[in-house]
Design a protein around this motif. Structure first.
Motif: not given
Ligand code: MSP
Length: 480
Positions: A357-358, A364-368, A416-417, A423-424
Motif C-alpha cells: 500500500r505504501v 500514484r500520488y507522488q510519481q514514486g 486517498w482523501q 495542499d498536498q
C-alpha cells in the motif's frame, strides 16, 4: 577491539535426514548471529554434524554402508539444509574432521586428572547414545520414547569424575555465572544437581565399537560419543592454541533442545571446569515441535520434512512460523492449517499489504518520489531485550505491533482523501512517515526474514519507489 559473539547449535547425528526440529534450531542460531553482526560484533556461528558412535555404526551396517560413507552423505544433507534455510554458520565442524580428532585427543589428555579406569556393568540406549543407570530401567528395558531395547554392557572403560563437580555447577547456575534459560529448564537442572551427579563412563572398548576417536595412549578404547561430541564447541575454535579460541571462547549462547539439556548443563560444564576454562555464558534450551499435537516420529508417519514447507511457502515464511509461533520457551505445534493461516493472515495480509500500500500510494500520488522521511521514534528496547533472552516470539510480536500500527495509521489518515486536497503537504508528511515505519520494520526484521527485509529495503531505496515485480507473500493455493 570490537565485541565478539559466539553462538552454537547442537550437532545433529549424521545417521538420518534432518527434520523440522533441526531446522528450527539452525534458524534460531542464525537469527542471533545475524542480529549481532548487524550490531557490529565479530561473530562466529558454529554448527556441525555428530558422526561417531553406535547409532551411526548400526545404521550404516543396516544400510550396508561404511559408517564414514553414511556420515559423509548425511553431513552434506545437513550442510545443504543450512543453505536452504539461509542459515549462515561461519564454521561447520564434522566430528570426523582431522582437526576435531586431534583437538579431542588433546582435550582428553588435559582431562587426565578427572579420568580413571573402571568397569561398567549396565544398560546402554543406542538411540540416545546414553548409559542408563540401573534405577531408571524398568521391566521393558526400553526407553518409553522409542522402541529399541537397551543393550546390556559389561565392559572395562574409562570414567569421568562427574561427582566432583556437583557443588560447583550448582553454584555457577545459582549465581547466574552460567545462565540456563528458560527458568523451567534451569529448575530442572537444579533439582537434578540436588540429587548429586554420579561418575560417568566416557569410553567404549574398541572391540565392541570401533567407530570412534581412539583414546590417547590406549589402543583398546575409543571415546564415548557424547563426550567427544560436546568437545566440538571448542575444537571448532582450535582449542587449545587457536586464535579463535582465544578470541571467542566462552560462547555467548549455546542452543540445544530439551532432551539434551542434561548433557549441556551438567556434563559439559564439568568438563570445562576440569579443563580449567570458562563456561559458556548462556545455555538456551528450546522445546519440541509436535505435529497436530503428537510427537513427530517415523513410525507414526507424521514427520514433516523442512523441504516440504520451503517448497510450498518459501524460506522466510518458514523462518517466521518457527520463530513466532513455536513458543521460544516451550513446546509448540505445527499443523498445515495453522501454517497456512499465519502465512496468509500475518505475512501476506498484514506485512505484505502494508508494504504494498505504501509503495503504490507513493507511485500514484507522488510519481514514486519519497522525499525526506523521518526516523520513527518507537522505543525498540523491548525488541532488543527479547533477543538478549532468546525470546524470538516476543521480539517478532513486538515488530508486528509496528506492522499493525502502520496499517491502522494508514486507515486513520486516509491518504486517498488527502490526495484530493489542493495542499498536498499533509499527504507528503503522512506517506513519508509510512516509509520511515516500513524501513524500520525492515531493519528489525533483518535477522529474522533476511530476504523479505532486503526486498523491502530495495523497494524504498534512494528516495524513490522502485517497482517490485511481484508480491512479497503471494497467495498459496492449498488443498487443506
Ligand atoms: N548429536 C546429538 C547432539 C550432540 S551436541 C554435542 C543429538 N542429535 S539429534 O540429531 O538427536 O538432535 C539435534 C537437536 O535437534 C537437539 O537439540 C534436539 O533437541 C533437537 N530436536 C530433536 N527433535 C526435535 C523436535 N521434535 N523439536 C525440536 N527440536 C528437536 O542429540
Amino acid at each position: 577491539m570490537s565485541k565478539t559473539f559466539y553462538v552454537t547449535t547442537s550437532i545433529p547425528y549424521a545417521n538420518a535426514v534432518p527434520h523440522v526440529g533441526h531446522a528450527m534450531e539452525f534458524i534460531m542460531a542464525d537469527v542471533l548471529a545475524r542480529y549481532h553482526r548487524q550490531q557490529g560484533a565479530a561473530v562466529i556461528y558454529g554448527s556441525g554434524s555428530d558422526e561417531h558412535g553406535s547409532k551411526i555404526a548400526e545404521t550404516a551396517e543396516m544400510l550396508g554402508k561404511k559408517p564414514e560413507d553414511l556420515a559423509a552423505e548425511m553431513s552434506k544433507v545437513f550442510q545443504q539444509l543450512h543453505k536452504d534455510l539461509n542459515s549462515t554458520p561461519d564454521i561447520f565442524i564434522r566430528t570426523t574432521d582431522k582437526k576435531h580428532i586431534k583437538s579431542a585427543q588433546a582435550i582428553w589428555k588435559n582431562l587426565q586428572k578427572s579420568i580413571y579406569k573402571g568397569k561398567y556393568e549396565g544398560w546402554y540406549d543406542v538411540k540416545q547414545e546414553e548409559f542408563v543407570p540401573e534405577n531408571q530401567v524398568d521391566k521393558a528395558r526400553t526407553n518409553p520414547n522409542h522402541p529399541q531395547a537397551y543393550q546390556r554392557l559389561s565392559e572395562e572403560n574409562y570414567f569421568f569424575k562427574l561427582s566432583d563437580f556437583t557443588d560447583r555447577i550448582k553454584q555457577v547456575i545459582d549465581s547466574e555465572e552460567f545462565v540456563v534459560v528458560p527458568l523451567t529448564r534451569r529448575n530442572e537442572i537444579l533439582s537434578l544437581l540436588k540429587e548429586g551427579l554420579e561418575d560417568i563412563s566416557i569410553s567404549r572398548p574398541k572391540d565392541k565399537l570401533a567407530w570412534g576417536i581412539p583414546v590417547p595412549g590406549d589402543t583398546t578404547q575409543v571415546m564415548y560419543v557424547w563426550v567427544e561430541a560436546l568437545m566440538n564447541y571448542i575444537t571448532m575454535l582450535d582449542y587449545p592454541e587457536g586464535e579463535n579460541f582465544q578470541k571467542f571462547w566462552p560462547a555467548n549462547v549455546q542452543i540445544v533442545g530439551k532432551d539434551i539439556s542434561r548433557f549441556h548443563a551438567a556434563i559439559w560444564p564439568a568438563m570445562l571446569m576440569a579443563l580449567d576454562i570458562p563456561l559458556p555464558k548462556q545455555l538456551y534450551v528450546h522445546g519440541f515441535i509436535t505435529m497436530n499435537g503428537e510427537k513427530m516420529s517415523k513410525s507414526i508417519g507424521n514427520v514433516v520434512a523442512p523441504a516440504e514447507i520451503l517448497d510450498k511457502y518459501g524460506l522466510d515464511a518458514m523462518r517466521y512460523y518457527f520463530l513466532r509461533h513455536i513458543p521460544s520457551y516451550g513446546d509448540g505445534d505445527f499443523t498445515w492449517e495453522r501454517f497456512d493461516a499465519v502465512y496468509h493472515g500475518e505475512l501476506a495480509n498484514e506485512l505484505g499489504n502494508a508494504v504494498q500500500r505504501v509503495a503504490s500510494m507513493i507511485n500514484r500520488y507522488q510519481q514514486g518520489v519519497i522525499g525526506e522521511y523521518p526516523h520513527p521514534d518507537h522505543d525498540t528496547g523491548p525488541y532488543h531485550e527479547a533477543l538478549e533472552n532468546q525470546q524470538f516470539d516476543k521480539a517478532l510480536e513486538w515488530v508486528w505491533e509496528l506492522v499493525r500500527g502502520l496499517n491502522v495509521f494508514i486507515e486513520q489518515e486516509k491518504p486517498w482523501q488527502l490526495a484530493k486536497k489542493p495542499d498536498q503537504s499533509h499527504l507528503r508528511e503522512v506517506l513519508a512517515a509510512c516509509v520511515g515505519d516500513v524501513l524500520q520494520i525492515a531493519e528489525l526484521l533483518t535477522p529474522f526474514l533476511p530476504q523479505t527485509s532486503e526486498t523491502i529495503q530495495k523497494i524504498f531505496k534512494d528516495g524513490y519507489v522502485h517497482n517490485y515485480s511481484g508480491v512479497l507473500f503471494p497467495r498459496v493455493e492449498s488443498e487443506l
